[in-house]
Design an enzyme around this catalytic site. Sequence first.
Site, PDB file in Angstrom:
ATOM      1  N   CYS A 195     -30.504 -35.949  20.441  1.00 36.23           N
ATOM      2  CA  CYS A 195     -29.489 -36.998  20.638  1.00 36.23           C
ATOM      3  C   CYS A 195     -30.221 -38.331  20.602  1.00 36.23           C
ATOM      4  CB  CYS A 195     -28.755 -36.803  21.960  1.00 36.23           C
ATOM      5  SG  CYS A 195     -28.094 -35.137  22.206  1.00 36.23           S
ATOM      6  N   ALA A 197     -29.826 -41.556  18.970  1.00 39.30           N
ATOM      7  CA  ALA A 197     -29.372 -42.949  18.966  1.00 39.30           C
ATOM      8  C   ALA A 197     -29.395 -43.508  20.396  1.00 39.30           C
ATOM      9  CB  ALA A 197     -27.964 -43.033  18.382  1.00 39.30           C
ATOM     10  N   PRO A 198     -29.744 -44.802  20.546  1.00 34.38           N
ATOM     11  CA  PRO A 198     -29.965 -45.809  19.501  1.00 34.38           C
ATOM     12  C   PRO A 198     -31.334 -45.801  18.862  1.00 34.38           C
ATOM     13  CG  PRO A 198     -30.153 -46.814  21.656  1.00 34.38           C
ATOM     14  CD  PRO A 198     -29.763 -45.391  21.908  1.00 34.38           C
ATOM     15  N   GLY A 199     -32.281 -44.983  19.335  1.00 34.83           N
ATOM     16  CA  GLY A 199     -33.520 -44.807  18.604  1.00 34.83           C
ATOM     17  C   GLY A 199     -34.778 -45.297  19.276  1.00 34.83           C
ATOM     18  N   SER A 200     -34.700 -45.805  20.495  1.00 39.17           N
ATOM     19  CA  SER A 200     -35.910 -46.315  21.146  1.00 39.17           C
ATOM     20  C   SER A 200     -36.903 -45.197  21.458  1.00 39.17           C
ATOM     21  CB  SER A 200     -35.539 -47.066  22.424  1.00 39.17           C
ATOM     22  OG  SER A 200     -34.766 -46.247  23.283  1.00 39.17           O
ATOM     23  N   LYS A 201     -36.402 -44.029  21.874  1.00 33.87           N
ATOM     24  CA  LYS A 201     -37.314 -42.911  22.142  1.00 33.87           C
ATOM     25  C   LYS A 201     -37.868 -42.338  20.844  1.00 33.87           C
ATOM     26  CE  LYS A 201     -35.027 -41.498  26.456  1.00 33.87           C
ATOM     27  NZ  LYS A 201     -33.888 -42.433  26.357  1.00 33.87           N
ATOM     28  N   ASP A 227     -28.134 -37.462  15.483  1.00 31.36           N
ATOM     29  CA  ASP A 227     -27.062 -37.954  16.345  1.00 31.36           C
ATOM     30  C   ASP A 227     -25.731 -37.529  15.754  1.00 31.36           C
ATOM     31  OD1 ASP A 227     -26.983 -39.913  18.835  1.00 31.36           O
ATOM     32  OD2 ASP A 227     -25.172 -40.255  17.647  1.00 31.36           O
ATOM     33  N   ASP A 290     -32.484 -35.381  25.269  1.00 31.86           N
ATOM     34  CA  ASP A 290     -31.952 -36.461  26.112  1.00 31.86           C
ATOM     35  C   ASP A 290     -30.439 -36.474  25.932  1.00 31.86           C
ATOM     36  OD1 ASP A 290     -32.387 -38.715  27.866  1.00 31.86           O
ATOM     37  OD2 ASP A 290     -31.785 -39.969  26.186  1.00 31.86           O
ATOM     38  N   CYS A 343     -29.940 -39.912  32.132  1.00 30.17           N
ATOM     39  CA  CYS A 343     -29.992 -41.143  32.931  1.00 30.17           C
ATOM     40  C   CYS A 343     -28.917 -41.064  34.015  1.00 30.17           C
ATOM     41  CB  CYS A 343     -29.809 -42.381  32.058  1.00 30.17           C
ATOM     42  SG  CYS A 343     -28.345 -42.357  31.013  1.00 30.17           S
TER      43      CYS A 343
END
Length: 1015
Positions: A195, A197-201, A227, A290, A343
């Site tokens: 999962c 998006a948004p792509g920081s990980k 995603d 995530d 989170c």
Amino acid sequence: MGGGQKRGRTQRRHFKQSRENVWKLNPKKTRPDADEPDADAKADANPKWEPFATQNPGFDEYYKEQGIVPEDEWDDFISLLRKPLPAAFRINASGQFFQDIRSQLENDFMKSLQAEVTDDYEAEAIRPLSWYPGSIAWHLNFSRMQLRKNQALERFHEFLKQENEIGNITRQEAVSMVPPLFLDVLPDHHILDMCAAPGSKTFQLLEIMHQSIGPGVLPNGLVIANDVDVQRCNLLIHQTKRMSTANLIVTNHEAQHFPSCSLKKGQGVASEGQEEHGIHTLEFDRVLCDVPCSGDGTLRKAPDIWRKWNAGMGNGLHRLQVEIAMRGLALLKVGGRMVYSTCSLNPIENEAVVAEVLRRSGGSVELLDVSNELPELVRRPGLNTWKVRDRGVWLTSYKDVPLYRRSVILPSMFPSGQSCQENHTLCNDVQKDVKIVGNNLGEETVVVVIEQDQTNTEHQNSSDDLSSNTIPLDTVKAAAMANEVSKKSIPPEELDKNSIAMEVSGFPLHYCMRIVPHDQNSGAFFIAVLQKMAPLHVVPENHASEPAKFSQVSENTSENPEDENEAEERISGQVSIQAEENTDTNVLEEQLKSNLSTKNACSTANNKEEVVKCDGGKSGHMGIKDVERKGKWRGVDPVVFFTDEKTINSILSFYGINDAFPLYGHLVTRNSDANHVKRIYYISNSVQEVLQLNDQVGQRLKITSLGLKIFERQTSKDGSTCAFRLSSEGLPLLLPYISKQILFASLADFQHLLQYRTIKFPDFVDSKFGEEASDLVPGCCVVVLREGNRSTDSTAVDASTVAIVCWKGKTNISIMVSPLDGKELLERLAFRFGIKSISLEENKKSNMEIEGERQTSKDGSTCAFRLSSEGLPLLLPYISKQILFASLADFQHLLQYRTIKFPDFVDSKFGEEASDLVLGCCVVVLREGNRSTDSTAVDASTVAIVCWKGKTNISIMVSPLDGKELLERLAFRFGIKSISLEENKKSNMEIEGVSNLEDVEPIATIETDNQEIEH
């Protein structure tokens, strides 16, 4: 909508319940009566926007009861949760300038921002996160709002925005950086971000993968970022594009149904010109899971969640989270590691999911103790006991769940995960004995709730009545019965009195990690690290059989349900239970072997080159209809290997690319017609193997983006022998292997190219460089920064070398990087070499000087002096020649693009007047409104700029900074946005024959040749 007679679903519900109509400022009177006295005062009394209320009684009650933090820490926990979240960012450690950026933070911003510290909780304005290796991640003592509003932070805020856009840093919440670190990523790993998006990980995973290898070398691994939402995939593509990697594939699938790609040995037929080799099954060394969650750990960043939060949000997502986690384990290699994270603070979304995954895995998956990893990260152990809250009632065991709620409240939500049949108890009845219950595998021990007496006779009778009757399938009757029972439910305080013990999970859930805000001034997060010890032997899930026949009425069990019930039922109703999806790839292989004789077990494609294994059309695998369509995904262009030898050979010859850099078999496009290919992408060996496997199994993966853009088609009037130019993204990878079309510039000339974007050969400071540039073949070239006084022969060219893509025209060199990239690179060079921006006039007189008085020109101007920008306001009212009056659109375009050819102006008459001027200096005046030239008054207050009229175009003679400021002034004065030239007229504005000079693309685009989806 029938003339407004119908109402939306929410409005109808509120109307029935006589709730206040929140869609209007005043339900009774939408606006004050103009004749009524004090009308203005009443209008001012209308409700206005107010900050989000950072409190929710249900939230406090829920997490106090769950024991998320000790009672004596609750005040600290909740008070910090109500404060804005400090910003954080991470330096791209694989970037070219990461050492310079870290040095600038340590030596510049840490000192200059110290005076702005206002929070007693933090002593430093900015600091590196101690638990993140290498001082790469940084914590700010400012929220995002403070960064935007505080004038003293403006320089630092601009720094963050610019470096983030370029890709040198990534702005990301601090706790969000934790899960990828526990994956223990190596360069040769195949990684799945389920999962993404948004792509920081995803960006972080790519950073780690590239960081541990040398420059100019690609890792052997890859990352598949997935995603479910195609629009979020676009955001993911934009985020990861800044990384410039050839080891990434972006897919668009439901995570719980991510397809298996498995090819039976000997069945695959190699593509034309390729050997039969590579992988036969798509499995991953690492999986990042995530999952979607209620997100209450992000309350500091998203305060709107305070208003929306309810316990039903977590209950409704539990089933989906379990399915995604099980699918991730199925795709994981034996010995591989998976990180499950949310989170959220809710144990129903965290510990309950981990326990259910361990329970279903049957001993083939182990929960790891990673307490010795990242020792400076403050974390808390996971819970081993918790309760479930449903419709305002606390439930400690599945036997307490009413029958009509069992399609929503599942056994896996409780610590034991046991249904009533497994507990050997009667549901909704009182348990007589104390029992220690263990599962079949002997891995879990639970203490079941013991009811001491039967004080609540009313509740017992209602439960008995419910269990003794058959729930009618009619929705209305079922809802009525549900309402009746819910009225007779035990109050929470009485339920607590009747229970002397709670279920306790026997799994080592204390190995899980929960990060809470007040430990290190952050957000909240949950992380669990799982390792696959053996092929999965899936234990059937413990969902009771009773709820199945009532599932169709589960979404409408009451006429006026609470918000939390609506949330959980709506979410859970969208997720189907598919236990067969939670199988290991090896298990699937065995099932397929036993079914090869049936017509649905295997299907051969029409071209007899692709053998596709199917599972009878079940969700997540290729079905009959998919095979008939040859695996093509609607709306997405296929990925095609680019094999046009003529084009590839011309590229190799034109740029002198070394044979050590493989092109054949590594170039892909989104268009099967080689003559109309716009962009060519480069893929690594690992991506190539996955792509070949995907083709052989019928394109099960829906690929929206992959690889690194390395070449772009370039049309030119100069007659370049190569139809493709280099891409800025692919230059660092390709640079060490280029031997032709390459120039080495001094620091002064390199700076001037970035400043002025186009310089003629005689105007370079180094005359030898200008001669070498003029000798190049017309077309794309590379200009490399020659540091110091080293000669060209001694300049080492590798991926760490500073270089830019340029275009060699008949008389000049033009850079082909975006203005933002050019500006950022100028600042990096200034910081690295400790110099200021050098003015072109300080080194050599140019044929087009911006600040000079004397003007020499090859165009044969009859006047040796040009106008100065400083003196123009004074002289303007008295000038009668060499003056032009431009519309607002043309005036803006001149400021934006600096040089425009006569036919390309929006106002064709203006272009004709410009072409009729005498060659040399001229003045362009802004003609406001629709006034004609005759009626335009020219005085010192008129907006005008100094320009140069050449043979074919008009060029402005103001500095880029002055041009930018004037653009902003005009936008403010006229209330307009910057107008794009393409919105008015298709321009062939080519500086020396370049049709698309700037290497700029839309922000969020799935790059295909047949179509481009822009958001």
